[in-house]
Scaffold this motif. Structure first.
Motif, PDB file in Angstrom:
ATOM      1  N   ALA A 105      49.329  42.693  39.151  1.00  0.00           N
ATOM      2  CA  ALA A 105      50.039  41.931  38.117  1.00  0.00           C
ATOM      3  C   ALA A 105      49.150  40.854  37.505  1.00  0.00           C
ATOM      4  O   ALA A 105      48.285  40.284  38.158  1.00  0.00           O
ATOM      5  CB  ALA A 105      51.287  41.291  38.730  1.00  0.00           C
ATOM      6  N   TRP A 106      49.382  40.591  36.244  1.00  0.00           N
ATOM      7  CA  TRP A 106      48.666  39.539  35.510  1.00  0.00           C
ATOM      8  C   TRP A 106      49.689  38.591  34.883  1.00  0.00           C
ATOM      9  O   TRP A 106      50.732  39.030  34.407  1.00  0.00           O
ATOM     10  CB  TRP A 106      47.816  40.153  34.391  1.00  0.00           C
ATOM     11  N   GLU A 107      49.326  37.319  34.844  1.00  0.00           N
ATOM     12  CA  GLU A 107      50.148  36.318  34.146  1.00  0.00           C
ATOM     13  C   GLU A 107      49.381  35.834  32.916  1.00  0.00           C
ATOM     14  O   GLU A 107      48.172  35.643  32.969  1.00  0.00           O
ATOM     15  CB  GLU A 107      50.395  35.100  35.050  1.00  0.00           C
ATOM     16  N   ARG A 108      50.103  35.571  31.841  1.00  0.00           N
ATOM     17  CA  ARG A 108      49.427  35.039  30.659  1.00  0.00           C
ATOM     18  C   ARG A 108      48.861  33.649  30.942  1.00  0.00           C
ATOM     19  O   ARG A 108      49.505  32.830  31.601  1.00  0.00           O
ATOM     20  CB  ARG A 108      50.408  34.932  29.489  1.00  0.00           C
ATOM     21  N   VAL A 109      47.663  33.403  30.446  1.00  0.00           N
ATOM     22  CA  VAL A 109      47.103  32.055  30.514  1.00  0.00           C
ATOM     23  C   VAL A 109      47.897  31.148  29.590  1.00  0.00           C
ATOM     24  O   VAL A 109      48.279  31.549  28.488  1.00  0.00           O
ATOM     25  CB  VAL A 109      45.619  32.075  30.091  1.00  0.00           C
ATOM     26  N   PHE A 118      46.226  37.139  24.398  1.00  0.00           N
ATOM     27  CA  PHE A 118      45.466  38.259  24.983  1.00  0.00           C
ATOM     28  C   PHE A 118      44.574  37.821  26.149  1.00  0.00           C
ATOM     29  O   PHE A 118      43.544  38.432  26.402  1.00  0.00           O
ATOM     30  CB  PHE A 118      44.656  38.990  23.899  1.00  0.00           C
ATOM     31  N   SER A 119      44.984  36.751  26.845  1.00  0.00           N
ATOM     32  CA  SER A 119      44.232  36.312  28.024  1.00  0.00           C
ATOM     33  C   SER A 119      45.176  36.162  29.205  1.00  0.00           C
ATOM     34  O   SER A 119      46.268  35.620  29.070  1.00  0.00           O
ATOM     35  CB  SER A 119      43.537  34.970  27.756  1.00  0.00           C
ATOM     36  N   TRP A 120      44.686  36.625  30.364  1.00  0.00           N
ATOM     37  CA  TRP A 120      45.527  36.627  31.560  1.00  0.00           C
ATOM     38  C   TRP A 120      44.741  36.165  32.779  1.00  0.00           C
ATOM     39  O   TRP A 120      43.518  36.285  32.840  1.00  0.00           O
ATOM     40  CB  TRP A 120      46.021  38.054  31.863  1.00  0.00           C
ATOM     41  N   VAL A 121      45.486  35.675  33.747  1.00  0.00           N
ATOM     42  CA  VAL A 121      44.918  35.395  35.058  1.00  0.00           C
ATOM     43  C   VAL A 121      45.662  36.280  36.052  1.00  0.00           C
ATOM     44  O   VAL A 121      46.876  36.462  35.963  1.00  0.00           O
ATOM     45  CB  VAL A 121      45.022  33.892  35.406  1.00  0.00           C
ATOM     46  N   ARG A 122      44.917  36.867  36.957  1.00  0.00           N
ATOM     47  CA  ARG A 122      45.548  37.806  37.878  1.00  0.00           C
ATOM     48  C   ARG A 122      46.398  37.066  38.902  1.00  0.00           C
ATOM     49  O   ARG A 122      45.965  36.102  39.512  1.00  0.00           O
ATOM     50  CB  ARG A 122      44.476  38.634  38.589  1.00  0.00           C
ATOM     51  N   SER A 123      47.610  37.562  39.028  1.00  0.00           N
ATOM     52  CA  SER A 123      48.550  36.996  39.997  1.00  0.00           C
ATOM     53  C   SER A 123      48.356  37.718  41.310  1.00  0.00           C
ATOM     54  O   SER A 123      48.691  38.879  41.434  1.00  0.00           O
ATOM     55  CB  SER A 123      49.976  37.218  39.504  1.00  0.00           C
TER      56      SER A 123
ATOM     57  N   ASP B 147      37.502  33.599  43.619  1.00  0.00           N
ATOM     58  CA  ASP B 147      38.472  34.693  43.487  1.00  0.00           C
ATOM     59  C   ASP B 147      39.510  34.440  42.396  1.00  0.00           C
ATOM     60  O   ASP B 147      40.625  34.951  42.478  1.00  0.00           O
ATOM     61  CB  ASP B 147      39.196  34.953  44.824  1.00  0.00           C
ATOM     62  N   LEU B 148      39.134  33.686  41.382  1.00  0.00           N
ATOM     63  CA  LEU B 148      40.036  33.496  40.245  1.00  0.00           C
ATOM     64  C   LEU B 148      39.713  34.581  39.218  1.00  0.00           C
ATOM     65  O   LEU B 148      38.688  34.517  38.532  1.00  0.00           O
ATOM     66  CB  LEU B 148      39.850  32.107  39.633  1.00  0.00           C
ATOM     67  N   VAL B 149      40.596  35.567  39.124  1.00  0.00           N
ATOM     68  CA  VAL B 149      40.317  36.732  38.286  1.00  0.00           C
ATOM     69  C   VAL B 149      41.000  36.551  36.941  1.00  0.00           C
ATOM     70  O   VAL B 149      42.216  36.384  36.870  1.00  0.00           O
ATOM     71  CB  VAL B 149      40.800  38.026  38.973  1.00  0.00           C
ATOM     72  N   VAL B 150      40.184  36.548  35.886  1.00  0.00           N
ATOM     73  CA  VAL B 150      40.697  36.346  34.531  1.00  0.00           C
ATOM     74  C   VAL B 150      40.193  37.466  33.631  1.00  0.00           C
ATOM     75  O   VAL B 150      39.133  38.047  33.869  1.00  0.00           O
ATOM     76  CB  VAL B 150      40.261  34.976  33.965  1.00  0.00           C
ATOM     77  N   LEU B 151      40.974  37.753  32.614  1.00  0.00           N
ATOM     78  CA  LEU B 151      40.650  38.859  31.695  1.00  0.00           C
ATOM     79  C   LEU B 151      41.177  38.522  30.312  1.00  0.00           C
ATOM     80  O   LEU B 151      42.274  37.988  30.169  1.00  0.00           O
ATOM     81  CB  LEU B 151      41.294  40.157  32.216  1.00  0.00           C
TER      82      LEU B 151
END
Lengths: 300, 300, 300, 300
Positions: A105-109, A118-123, B147-151
């Motif tokens: 899962a990813w959360e929006r920055v 269009f940027s996310w940080v992984r939850s 381990d802060l994963v961003v995209l």
């Protein structure tokens, strides 16, 4: 006396597919690990090396990526279903196909208080899982999660247990209870084309976590049963919940040696060994599970 | 020609300490991995096996757990500072002590909309790090995360690069940029007894993530510099930020072979190899780093 | 409609036991990871929290370590059998016990050409596994190995496979074949008190590895079948062999772009995705497997 | 006060290259993980995003695979040297290049007593490492190993240590000593074109392991020093050895509670925390290390 081929299956494991929807400036993301597994008439491949009935695992990979575009991943379950159905319907030697997914899962920055387009940080909280099995005319759908780490610092007892000559454990009426939960659940009769699996996932996760937190526990066994029961009560379409819970031991540290009181305040979080509890909670009229629980990597 | 002992250090790594504060019905939790490292006059232990100057690593462990109660972990930095100062001040052969912490964050479980008093779910988003080094009369404090994963699925270009006979990469004006960030930062002159390290942590993390998201990138190198700059601008007490960023490649999947258009919608997330970019961003008047960056496990 | 408890089991996982035999100056070592699992009448623990039928996992741990001394680990299988039999025979609510072991092998250090009496280097080649299940009056014994990584740089073909619209793979008559083998095998009727399990382990491993190497392969499926067959032929007491083999892809690297010939000399060893092939090979008169394959962690 | 760019470096990490030599029916294999790192005038990439001085990490990857064919991997060190020298000599903005290798060893499969021509089983014992750094006119070569797990069940004492109010450890004159060794060594003046690095590797490993086994230890510190000294004595071209050794604790299990004697026969192998000892052993006339120890991933 002869030697014969028994059960066998093959497929492509761990296709790491990221699907972006960019039809509008606000993108969407699905990040999944897809494994496909085919079961059927592949005896000749094993016995003589004749590959005439074997759809290459490379082809399965290509299909997984292609369907990520054509079917899309808006619904994990419908993607898996389409892929498994394709293999059974369109590839003649295939009797049964299983597609397993992990979702990251990813959360929006948040930038200046607003969600970024269009940027996310992984939850990193847990990994959602899906497994769909398809035969000609039949479908089994399971959901699940893993790596959900929960802890409560009170509200957990353990006493009154059976004792033998190797029992030295002291009973306790207040301890830390913690686990890294694995749960899988089986759906009964749902209309897979329209059912809101994402909503049911949120409801099941909430039922599991809230019960872990709120239920006063006499043992991890009891808590697991209550968690499964809560999930079944929350989502009528569920017929079975299976739970696996390592008891992540937290030992109150002996500080009395240094003249320091430690009233359940300082703990050592131990790695191994750990208790491991597994249980299934079902409706009493649950249909037979069939191949629902036969995992891809489960033969060996 | 002779053989001599060079640099050496020793300590206890990875004390897994969980500290609960239960003075009121609403508990608090800190979950840390503590490593202690001593530097000093330990030559005889190496050269002759005489342990007279060696405080056992087991003693360091006991001390770490004891201080978790007596000093507490309300502030990670002040706990580390107290522990390191103790070793330097109270253990005669110790010239320099370094304490490194990893913190695993927990979020309160929400039950029926209300935060639970003593139940948590682990937030897997990133691991916070702290490293404190103490000598007689001097202190170095660093913070960090890993381990802060961003995209980001747009807003990233890469072109105009140097080419040679092995260059086949195509330039791009729109690609996925993703990384698993490691950052460490060095504080300058702060009053460690009163400084709000938790608040500064939140500000630095926000600066890093918001810059990653919001800054239109011509290269990961540029983004890293901007991230470090933003952190320095957000927290005046910082004097240096170091960043390490694997370029987690997402390759647009070739679906044209199947007559399917793929306009940056379906990607393969590859594991290895990966680009790896590292950079330091500093104030131009930053004091010398001294041993601030000399990690416990860094000698070998 | 009601909610009921289904299958359940519990135990202590990953007791890391090292057993030294030091009756003579030449020591012996066994290094194992022991998991115990109990199945039986534990409903009340789940339904009401009553632990009266539950032997604590801590007690199981103590017993595992105690038996490492009293029974010893000279034979992994007889140790597991004694432990499982104890739980079934001496702990009333237990109907079935399963003990799983992993063994980490050590080789003696050679000093000046002679084997050292009490120093070893760990042989990382593969992990040996054992799983014993005991009920009142019945016993199932399986052996196995995992993490055995093998590779052949020739003698492997793959062609003549089924094609559909997503098939782009080129057939090949010479490729690298590599896998990280997991194998488990089931014994039929053996006198567990006297059978030489260590010798049979060596014979089975040799049969697997020599067949992988020596058999000219038309597909990994075929190689797996031949490996299982060879093991069954080598050890008459075996009745079934199960094999799981990830196809660790090695792709010939495209150097033609740089004017460099690459005739299967330079490969990229890829991580994911990978083919995954699983198969069982049995005697045609093999007895029913019963719970032999029901792994401790296999319910969920 | 301004903000400036500090140290920076970039490259391609973990190219998984397998090189087969198949000029004769008896093939040879080298299996390596190659990372390349460039240091130089890359400020503009960070400050403005101008990539004119940046050779893409993709190009570095292509070059690594191309050199695996053209230079070959018969010598790991000469391959690394050629690659690093190429980057410094042929890519104008590069001032310094570092190439790091891990090698995974393979043993030939024995079939019917004879070594097979093209089949191998991976030897999991340790990973060999190489790091070469090149500047215009200067070269630094280091070797090493990691994950070498060794254990001795006797010949290890620990007593006479410093005590304070937190010391509860009992002294011992006989304990298990075990570690997972990381070692790196630095060569002085060698003719890299002709030096037999493989032979020196075997000699150094033998010196380390034989000393661990044969030397009666009063502390892990002392053993490490003796190991480093033995390596320096075995290979005159070495000028420094660095060692990192986690003390993998094996605790004698308390069986007295069950009336069972345990005279150092049954141990619990604990995971965390662990002692961690690091030391450097050098010649007294060793030249300055320069960038020899500046690892690729070491900036952060």
């Amino acid at each position: 006396m002869g030697i014969i081929l028994g059960d066998h299956q093959y497929g492509k494991a761990e296709n790491r597919i990221v699907r972006i929807v960019r039809d509008t400036p606000r993108h969407e993301i699905r990040d999944v690990n897809v494994s496909t597994c085919l079961r059927g008439s592949f005896d000749e491949a094993h016995l003589t090396g004749d590959q005439g009935a074997v759809l290459p695992t490379d082809t399965q990979k290509q299909t997984s990526y292609a369907f990520a575009k054509t079917v899309g991943l808006a619904s994990l379950e419908r993607y898996a279903l389409a892929l498994a159905t394709h293999f059974v319907a369109d590839v003649e030697p295939v009797d049964q196909a299983r597609v397993e997914l992990e979702e990251f899962a990813w959360e929006r920055v948040s930038v200046g208080g607003a969600e970024h387009d269009f940027s996310w940080v992984r939850s990193g909280q847990e990994v959602r899982t899906v497994a769909v099995t398809v035969e000609d005319g039949a479908t089994w759908i399971t959901g699940g999660l893993k790596d959900l780490v929960v802890l409560k610092s009170s509200g957990s007892e353990f006493h009154g247990f059976l004792k033998d000559e190797y029992t030295v454990l002291e009973p306790t009426s207040d301890r830390i209870m913690a686990t890294s939960l694995v749960a899988r659940w089986r759906f009964g009769d749902v209309d897979a084309a329209t059912f809101d699996f994402d909503e049911s996932y949120a409801e099941i996760k909430a039922a599991l976590v809230e019960t872990f937190a709120g239920f006063h526990s006499l043992a991890l066994q009891q808590t697991l049963y209550e968690m499964g029961k809560a999930a079944l009560e929350a989502v009528p379409e569920l017929v079975e919940v299976r739970l696996s819970a390592p008891n992540k031991h937290h030992f109150a540290y002996d500080l009395a040696r240094f003249g320091i009181a430690n009233d359940n305040e300082v703990f050592h979080a131990d790695d191994r060994p750990y208790g491991l509890i597994q249980a299934s909670v079902t409706r009493d009229d649950a249909p037979a599970a069939g191949p629902a629980w036969q995992q891809y990597s489960g033969l060996v």
